[in-house]
Design a protein around this motif. Structure first.
Motif, PDB file in Angstrom:
ATOM      1  N   PHE A 116      49.562  62.157 -19.199  1.00 16.71           N
ATOM      2  CA  PHE A 116      49.589  60.782 -19.700  1.00 16.71           C
ATOM      3  C   PHE A 116      50.715  60.581 -20.701  1.00 16.71           C
ATOM      4  CE2 PHE A 116      44.735  59.902 -19.138  1.00 16.71           C
ATOM      5  CZ  PHE A 116      44.905  60.003 -17.765  1.00 16.71           C
ATOM      6  N   LEU A 117      50.945  61.590 -21.539  1.00 21.09           N
ATOM      7  CA  LEU A 117      51.924  61.465 -22.615  1.00 21.09           C
ATOM      8  C   LEU A 117      53.359  61.359 -22.126  1.00 21.09           C
ATOM      9  CD1 LEU A 117      50.621  63.807 -25.453  1.00 21.09           C
ATOM     10  CD2 LEU A 117      51.023  61.350 -25.571  1.00 21.09           C
ATOM     11  N   SER A 118      53.619  61.758 -20.884  1.00 19.55           N
ATOM     12  CA  SER A 118      54.987  61.653 -20.374  1.00 19.55           C
ATOM     13  C   SER A 118      55.321  60.242 -19.909  1.00 19.55           C
ATOM     14  CB  SER A 118      55.203  62.643 -19.216  1.00 19.55           C
ATOM     15  OG  SER A 118      54.347  62.322 -18.132  1.00 19.55           O
ATOM     16  N   TYR A 119      54.310  59.390 -19.736  1.00 24.05           N
ATOM     17  CA  TYR A 119      54.501  58.007 -19.305  1.00 24.05           C
ATOM     18  C   TYR A 119      55.545  57.894 -18.200  1.00 24.05           C
ATOM     19  CZ  TYR A 119      51.862  56.995 -23.518  1.00 24.05           C
ATOM     20  OH  TYR A 119      50.879  56.959 -24.477  1.00 24.05           O
ATOM     21  N   PRO A 120      55.309  58.538 -17.072  1.00 25.32           N
ATOM     22  CA  PRO A 120      56.325  58.548 -16.011  1.00 25.32           C
ATOM     23  C   PRO A 120      56.251  57.318 -15.120  1.00 25.32           C
ATOM     24  CG  PRO A 120      54.442  59.840 -15.346  1.00 25.32           C
ATOM     25  CD  PRO A 120      54.118  59.308 -16.707  1.00 25.32           C
ATOM     26  N   LYS A 121      57.301  57.121 -14.352  1.00 30.66           N
ATOM     27  CA  LYS A 121      57.305  56.051 -13.344  1.00 30.66           C
ATOM     28  C   LYS A 121      56.542  56.493 -12.103  1.00 30.66           C
ATOM     29  CE  LYS A 121      59.900  52.705 -15.101  1.00 30.66           C
ATOM     30  NZ  LYS A 121      59.422  51.301 -15.216  1.00 30.66           N
ATOM     31  N   ILE A 122      56.539  57.820 -11.864  1.00 30.27           N
ATOM     32  CA  ILE A 122      55.859  58.383 -10.691  1.00 30.27           C
ATOM     33  C   ILE A 122      54.840  59.400 -11.181  1.00 30.27           C
ATOM     34  CG2 ILE A 122      56.157  59.712  -8.565  1.00 30.27           C
ATOM     35  CD1 ILE A 122      59.049  58.616  -8.460  1.00 30.27           C
ATOM     36  N   LEU A 123      53.647  59.341 -10.616  1.00 30.75           N
ATOM     37  CA  LEU A 123      52.579  60.229 -11.054  1.00 30.75           C
ATOM     38  C   LEU A 123      52.048  61.013  -9.860  1.00 30.75           C
ATOM     39  CD1 LEU A 123      50.773  60.984 -13.501  1.00 30.75           C
ATOM     40  CD2 LEU A 123      49.168  59.235 -12.699  1.00 30.75           C
ATOM     41  N   ILE A 124      51.920  62.331 -10.049  1.00 30.24           N
ATOM     42  CA  ILE A 124      51.359  63.203  -9.003  1.00 30.24           C
ATOM     43  C   ILE A 124      50.114  63.875  -9.554  1.00 30.24           C
ATOM     44  CG2 ILE A 124      51.726  65.250  -7.583  1.00 30.24           C
ATOM     45  CD1 ILE A 124      54.692  64.586  -7.545  1.00 30.24           C
ATOM     46  N   LEU A 125      49.006  63.724  -8.836  1.00 32.10           N
ATOM     47  CA  LEU A 125      47.753  64.362  -9.226  1.00 32.10           C
ATOM     48  C   LEU A 125      47.353  65.305  -8.104  1.00 32.10           C
ATOM     49  CD1 LEU A 125      45.977  61.144 -10.551  1.00 32.10           C
ATOM     50  CD2 LEU A 125      47.213  62.839 -11.878  1.00 32.10           C
ATOM     51  N   ASP A 126      47.569  66.583  -8.329  1.00 28.80           N
ATOM     52  CA  ASP A 126      47.279  67.595  -7.312  1.00 28.80           C
ATOM     53  C   ASP A 126      45.921  68.213  -7.611  1.00 28.80           C
ATOM     54  OD1 ASP A 126      47.239  69.554  -5.442  1.00 28.80           O
ATOM     55  OD2 ASP A 126      49.018  70.607  -6.124  1.00 28.80           O
ATOM     56  N   ILE A 184      58.870  62.297 -13.231  1.00 28.70           N
ATOM     57  CA  ILE A 184      57.598  62.496 -12.538  1.00 28.70           C
ATOM     58  C   ILE A 184      56.609  63.196 -13.465  1.00 28.70           C
ATOM     59  CG2 ILE A 184      56.459  63.570 -10.570  1.00 28.70           C
ATOM     60  CD1 ILE A 184      59.118  63.446  -9.068  1.00 28.70           C
ATOM     61  N   GLY A 185      55.422  62.631 -13.576  1.00 24.93           N
ATOM     62  CA  GLY A 185      54.339  63.291 -14.286  1.00 24.93           C
ATOM     63  C   GLY A 185      53.443  63.979 -13.278  1.00 24.93           C
ATOM     64  N   ILE A 186      53.035  65.209 -13.572  1.00 26.93           N
ATOM     65  CA  ILE A 186      52.286  65.985 -12.578  1.00 26.93           C
ATOM     66  C   ILE A 186      51.163  66.773 -13.238  1.00 26.93           C
ATOM     67  CG2 ILE A 186      53.930  67.899 -12.739  1.00 26.93           C
ATOM     68  CD1 ILE A 186      53.374  68.437  -9.743  1.00 26.93           C
ATOM     69  N   VAL A 187      50.030  66.787 -12.573  1.00 26.76           N
ATOM     70  CA  VAL A 187      48.920  67.660 -12.944  1.00 26.76           C
ATOM     71  C   VAL A 187      48.712  68.613 -11.779  1.00 26.76           C
ATOM     72  CG1 VAL A 187      46.479  67.810 -13.526  1.00 26.76           C
ATOM     73  CG2 VAL A 187      47.845  65.882 -14.361  1.00 26.76           C
ATOM     74  N   LEU A 188      49.001  69.887 -12.017  1.00 23.42           N
ATOM     75  CA  LEU A 188      48.936  70.876 -10.945  1.00 23.42           C
ATOM     76  C   LEU A 188      47.495  71.276 -10.640  1.00 23.42           C
ATOM     77  CD1 LEU A 188      51.896  73.157 -12.071  1.00 23.42           C
ATOM     78  CD2 LEU A 188      51.896  71.551 -10.162  1.00 23.42           C
ATOM     79  N   GLN A 189      47.310  71.852  -9.454  1.00 24.97           N
ATOM     80  CA  GLN A 189      45.988  72.302  -9.030  1.00 24.97           C
ATOM     81  C   GLN A 189      45.437  73.372  -9.975  1.00 24.97           C
ATOM     82  OE1 GLN A 189      45.921  73.757  -5.030  1.00 24.97           O
ATOM     83  NE2 GLN A 189      43.726  74.085  -5.000  1.00 24.97           N
ATOM     84  N   ASP A 190      46.290  74.306 -10.382  1.00 27.19           N
ATOM     85  CA  ASP A 190      45.890  75.351 -11.326  1.00 27.19           C
ATOM     86  C   ASP A 190      46.226  74.885 -12.737  1.00 27.19           C
ATOM     87  OD1 ASP A 190      45.109  77.108  -9.247  1.00 27.19           O
ATOM     88  OD2 ASP A 190      47.205  77.677  -8.957  1.00 27.19           O
ATOM     89  N   THR A 191      45.210  74.794 -13.585  1.00 28.20           N
ATOM     90  CA  THR A 191      45.437  74.330 -14.954  1.00 28.20           C
ATOM     91  C   THR A 191      46.290  75.340 -15.711  1.00 28.20           C
ATOM     92  OG1 THR A 191      43.371  75.357 -15.652  1.00 28.20           O
ATOM     93  CG2 THR A 191      43.281  73.041 -15.034  1.00 28.20           C
ATOM     94  N   VAL A 192      47.310  74.835 -16.395  1.00 29.64           N
ATOM     95  CA  VAL A 192      48.225  75.696 -17.148  1.00 29.64           C
ATOM     96  C   VAL A 192      48.260  75.227 -18.591  1.00 29.64           C
ATOM     97  CG1 VAL A 192      50.594  76.507 -17.403  1.00 29.64           C
ATOM     98  CG2 VAL A 192      49.649  76.143 -15.118  1.00 29.64           C
ATOM     99  N   LEU A 193      47.745  76.061 -19.483  1.00 33.66           N
ATOM    100  CA  LEU A 193      47.810  75.813 -20.916  1.00 33.66           C
ATOM    101  C   LEU A 193      48.429  77.040 -21.581  1.00 33.66           C
ATOM    102  CD1 LEU A 193      44.276  74.250 -21.479  1.00 33.66           C
ATOM    103  CD2 LEU A 193      46.452  73.034 -21.466  1.00 33.66           C
ATOM    104  N   PHE A 194      49.070  76.809 -22.721  1.00 29.09           N
ATOM    105  CA  PHE A 194      49.768  77.893 -23.405  1.00 29.09           C
ATOM    106  C   PHE A 194      49.005  78.312 -24.657  1.00 29.09           C
ATOM    107  CE2 PHE A 194      52.858  75.427 -21.023  1.00 29.09           C
ATOM    108  CZ  PHE A 194      53.518  76.413 -20.316  1.00 29.09           C
ATOM    109  N   LEU A 208      42.512  58.089 -23.239  1.00 26.04           N
ATOM    110  CA  LEU A 208      42.618  57.622 -21.856  1.00 26.04           C
ATOM    111  C   LEU A 208      42.026  58.630 -20.879  1.00 26.04           C
ATOM    112  CD1 LEU A 208      46.220  56.061 -21.729  1.00 26.04           C
ATOM    113  CD2 LEU A 208      44.060  54.844 -21.392  1.00 26.04           C
ATOM    114  N   ALA A 209      42.192  59.903 -21.173  1.00 23.07           N
ATOM    115  CA  ALA A 209      41.697  60.952 -20.276  1.00 23.07           C
ATOM    116  C   ALA A 209      40.339  61.473 -20.690  1.00 23.07           C
ATOM    117  CB  ALA A 209      42.696  62.102 -20.237  1.00 23.07           C
ATOM    118  N   ASN A 210      39.699  60.782 -21.658  1.00 24.97           N
ATOM    119  CA  ASN A 210      38.432  61.264 -22.201  1.00 24.97           C
ATOM    120  C   ASN A 210      38.565  62.674 -22.778  1.00 24.97           C
ATOM    121  OD1 ASN A 210      36.922  58.948 -21.625  1.00 24.97           O
ATOM    122  ND2 ASN A 210      36.610  59.605 -19.507  1.00 24.97           N
TER     123      ASN A 210
END
Length: 548
Positions: free
Chosen positions: A458-468, A383-393, A419-421
């Motif tokens: 995008f880079l995880s190329y998952p079968k399931i995508l979650i956009l929160d 599963i590829g997921i983009v969480l509501q709260d952006t998390v960068l390290f 792809l994501a501009n």
């Protein structure tokens, strides 16, 4: 061991030197003095080595302890991290672990050498005079009683001090992290008052703890001086009666101090020991927490990506149900949108699908397989997921984009960024993909951070995508560009979208409207508008300016 042997033998040599002087045997004195000098030299060298080895031991022990604690924290269930202050958890990793390290380096060697010193000293004292030895023991009973009373009081306040320190760290971590919000609401004064209140509580408790801890030394010194007076007075009387020599009295005075020294040292260090014990209790309370159960070691082989929720019920807190009899089937390759007011349970559905939390009843399946029957690692890898709260390290842009897999080629990374501009954002950075993101991307705008996290998905190329709430923090133009990229990305992928902005999900294959943890409507955008129900009201609120 060498230190203890030297410290035990040296006073007996001094006794021989004094007796030789009293007897007029001056020829023996230089040899005895040279022996004493050699013993003290060995003692000094051994003490130096002891300090080196104890420091090395403490650093290695604390390194392993911190490694185990960090490993445990990383593998704790999400529910634990959601319900505990992050500042308090970090305090256990830093302050509490350091207190344990200090005691290991200072007190452990003192305890070990102290026990050996006591045994050696008692043996030699008994060989000189049994009555004087037992007189020296007379103060030990009082020492034990005083130590027991003081240790009870110290433990109580030292534990409380560590807890308050963790609370204070939690406040600092939270207020610093959300400093802009504090400033925006002009709540600096209230925030300072909150900090001051916690700091004052810590100070008051710390003062009491330090007073009790610092009182241990003087009390032990008083008891040791009583022992010294007893030995000197009774020893002098024994010498007058001819039971012992003057040299034995001299040796016994030194031995009585040597006997009490380890006890006195431990008393002086008792405050540090209690602080370390309190810290160790807090550390082991985390280590004793059950880690996340990753489930059976069975992989998930996603063929189509059909997701099905069957009669799912869930509550974060028992008795306060959040999701009620939730039933939904997401066909393979379809794009399903969950909408509803804040708190209706949309993000909770994502948490359950990712198994951040486990359902109370019902089932969730992927391609017909119950997600509780497969490993969580395999499920989350699919599963590829983009969480509501952006998390960068705090790392380079390149490392952040390749976070899931550092072996991904730069070419694929650049394609995903396009792809994501996101490529336009990277072009504006000083070092491009090698730019260091500070403070979790604090040097970027919220929209730029959102684009980076989308590119990472995008880079995880998952079968399931979650956009929160994936486009909730970008402007309208950027949102449009992202939507075009999403259409390409979500082809042949099962996609679950959660958004308040209905403009992002109008082309969804199905829109599911939720309210208070229940599905109240579902259908396409046109079908739901035609019904004139809850979705219609949400739509009109956003696009026509009407109020619900």
């Amino acid at each position: 061991l060498v230190t203890v042997i030297a410290s035990v033998i040296a006073p007996s040599m001094q006794s021989r030197a004094i007796d030789s002087l009293v007897a007029g045997e001056f020829g023996r004195v230089p040899k005895i003095l040279l022996t004493m000098l050699a013993l003290y030299a060995f003692h000094a060298g051994a003490t130096l080595l002891q300090g080196f080895f104890s420091a090395t031991l403490s650093r290695n022990v604390i390194r392993r302890l911190r490694a185990q604690l960090f490993n445990k924290i990383i593998n704790l269930p999400v529910s634990y991290l959601d319900t505990h202050s992050h500042g308090d958890i970090m305090s256990r990793m830093t302050n509490d672990a350091e207190n344990v390290s200090t005691v290991i380096s200072q007190s452990l060697t003192s305890l070990f050498s102290g026990v050996l010193t006591l045994l050696g000293t008692i043996t030699v004292m008994l060989s000189f005079s049994v009555p004087l030895t037992f007189l020296t023991f007379s103060t030990v009973i009082l020492t034990v009683i005083v130590t027991k009373i003081m240790s009870y009081l110290m433990h109580k306040f030292y534990v409380k001090r560590q807890v308050l320190l963790g609370t204070l760290n939690g406040i600092v971590e939270e207020k610093v992290s959300f400093g802009k919000t504090v400033t925006a609401y002009n709540l600096e004064s209230r925030t300072i008052d909150e900090f001051t209140k916690a700091s004052d509580s810590l100070t008051k408790t710390g003062i009491i703890a330090d007073i009790i801890g610092n009182a241990m030394g003087p009390l032990m010194n008083m008891l040791n001086n009583c022992s010294f007076v007893i030995v000197a007075a009774i020893g002098a009387w024994f010498a007058l009666k001819g039971y012992i020599s003057v040299g034995v009295i001299s040796a016994f005075i030194i031995y009585s101090k040597q006997f009490s020294r380890p006890i006195n040292e431990l008393a002086q260090l008792y405050g540090q020991i209690e602080t370390a014990v309190a810290g160790a209790e807090r550390i082991f309370s985390i280590l004793d927490e059950p880690g996340e159960d990753h489930g059976p070691n069975l992989p998930l082989n996603v063929s189509g990506g059909v997701i099905e929720f069957k009669n799912v019920n869930f509550s974060y807190v028992k008795g306060k149900q959040i999701i009620h009899d939730f039933t939904l089937k997401v066909e393979a390759g379809k794009k399903i949108a969950l909408v509803g007011s804040t708190g209706c349970g949309k993000t909770t559905i994502v948490n359950l699908l990712m198994r951040f939390y486990d359902i109370d009843s019902g089932s969730i399946t992927v391609d017909g397989t119950d997600i509780r029957e497969i490993s969580k690692d395999s499920l989350r890898d699919s599963i590829g997921i983009v969480l509501q709260d952006t998390v960068l390290f705090s790392d380079t842009v390149r490392a952040n984009l390749k976070y899931a897999d550092q072996t991904i080629s730069d070419q694929k990374m650049i394609e995903a960024a396009a792809l994501a501009n996101c490529d336009k954002v990277v072009e504006t950075l000083s070092d491009g993909y090698d730019t260091i993101l500070t403070g979790g991307g604090a040097n970027l705008s919220q929209g730029q951070r959102q684009l980076l996290t989308i590119s990472r998905a995008f880079l995880s190329y998952p079968k399931i995508l979650i956009l929160d709430e994936a486009t909730s923090s970008v402007d309208t133009r950027t949102e449009r560009n992202i939507q075009d990229a999403m259409v390409r990305l979500m082809q042949n992928r099962t996609s679950l979208i959660i958004a308040h902005r209905l403009s992002t999900i109008q082309d969804a294959d199905m829109i599911v409207v939720m309210d208070k943890g229940r599905i109240i409507e579902k259908g396409t955008h046109r079908e739901l508008l035609a019904k004139g129900g809850n979705y219609y009201q949400l739509y009109m609120t956003q696009f026509a300016g009407n109020s619900i």
